[in-house]
Write an enzyme that holds these catalytic residues in place. Structure first.
Site: not given
Ligand code: AMP
Length: 284
Positions: A31, A35, A37, A176
């Site tokens: 959560g 961008e 996500h 991103v």
């Molecule tokens: P999180 O909510 O941090 O557990 O992330 C959920 C998913 O979003 C994971 O697969 C992360 O690697 C991906 N994610 C988080 N930040 C980024 C980003 N800046 N660019 C691309 N994917 C991301």
């Protein structure tokens, strides 16, 4: 968008939905969406009949002194974002239902979890594997979408699914970034204005590392030293690690060879807030 918080209901709804030629793309998150996500949602939307996201701040993947309580949460805004992207299902499990009192299972991918972030966060990846395997068993997606920002997580989960024969493809989506190069992260909102300014050093250090590799430098000691010098310009933060590893095995590399696929990865603390970033490089 159908919002579901009960596991039994989720199973029933998805069983009713599934059918021949339908594919389901899954984007697990904690959560406070940004961008990064949403880029995963878009990638999933492009190649599947439907997309399901989950939001669950998973206590198992936080160490006892880590920021579970402080982790940013913004559910109403997240729902709006997901709806706008055309997300079909949103799963919002509650901690009590997901981990009942007698919950005692832990899933570990032994070697890939040891280095990089695993050194500072020894229980983190077993927490990630346990929650993702449980989510995968409920959702049964055709494709799982993960961000390169958490590259070690991508490798660990890929290994888990291969080892346990989970029938799901994995897609790695590019990082991103903010305008100054900082990788988007839910934790960025926890930085003070001055910390936020210094946080761009992570991307700068990795840019320098990448430049040195491309220009033909083969000594990893030399490459790491140059990257660390950039990070040493920070007066508010402290380096956790800057490592150069084999992109598949995640084991440290000493001398680069032509054809190597490497990952240069960094983790950096601003007080209790820990940021990570990385770059994948093919050595030519
Ligand atoms: P999180 O909510 O941090 O557990 O992330 C959920 C998913 O979003 C994971 O697969 C992360 O690697 C991906 N994610 C988080 N930040 C980024 C980003 N800046 N660019 C691309 N994917 C991301």
């Amino acid at each position: 968008m159908r919002v579901i918080s009960d596991s039994g209901e989720l199973r029933a709804v998805l069983t009713g939905w599934r059918g021949r030629k339908k594919t389901l793309g899954f984007v697990p998150t904690m959560g406070c969406l940004h961008e990064g996500h949403l880029s995963l949602i878009r990638a999933a939307k492009k190649e599947n009949t439907a997309v399901i996201a989950s939001i669950f701040v998973n206590p198992l993947q936080f160490g006892p002194r880590e920021d579970f309580k402080r982790y940013p949460r913004n559910l109403e805004r997240d729902k709006r974002f997901l709806k706008k992207e055309g997300t079909d299902f949103l799963f919002l499990p509650g901690v009590g239902e997901f981990y009942p009192k007698d919950f005692q299972t832990s899933v570990s991918v032994v070697y890939l979890s040891k280095g990089l972030c695993g050194k500072t966060r020894p229980t983190h990846f077993s927490g990630v594997c346990t929650v993702v395997l449980k989510l995968l068993n409920l959702v049964m997606p055709d494709r799982l979408y993960l961000g390169q920002k958490d590259y070690q997580q991508y490798r660990v989960l890929g290994q888990m699914m291969e080892d346990l024969g989970f029938p799901c493809q994995t897609r790695l989506c590019p990082i991103v970034r903010e305008e100054d190069g900082l990788a988007m992260s839910s934790r960025n909102v926890l930085l003070s204005a001055n910390e936020r300014k210094e946080a761009r050093l992570l991307h700068q250090a990795l840019g320098l590392v990448q430049g040195l590799v491309i220009s033909g430098v083969k000594s990893v000691i030399q490459i790491k030293k140059a990257g660390k010098e950039i990070l040493a310009q920070s007066s508010l933060g402290r380096l956790d690690y800057l490592e150069v590893v084999n992109a598949r095995t995640l084991s440290p590399v000493v001398k680069l060879k032509r054809g190597d696929e490497i990952l240069a990865a960094v983790a950096f603390f601003f007080k209790k807030t820990r940021l990570i970033d990385n770059v994948l490089i093919k050595v030519t």
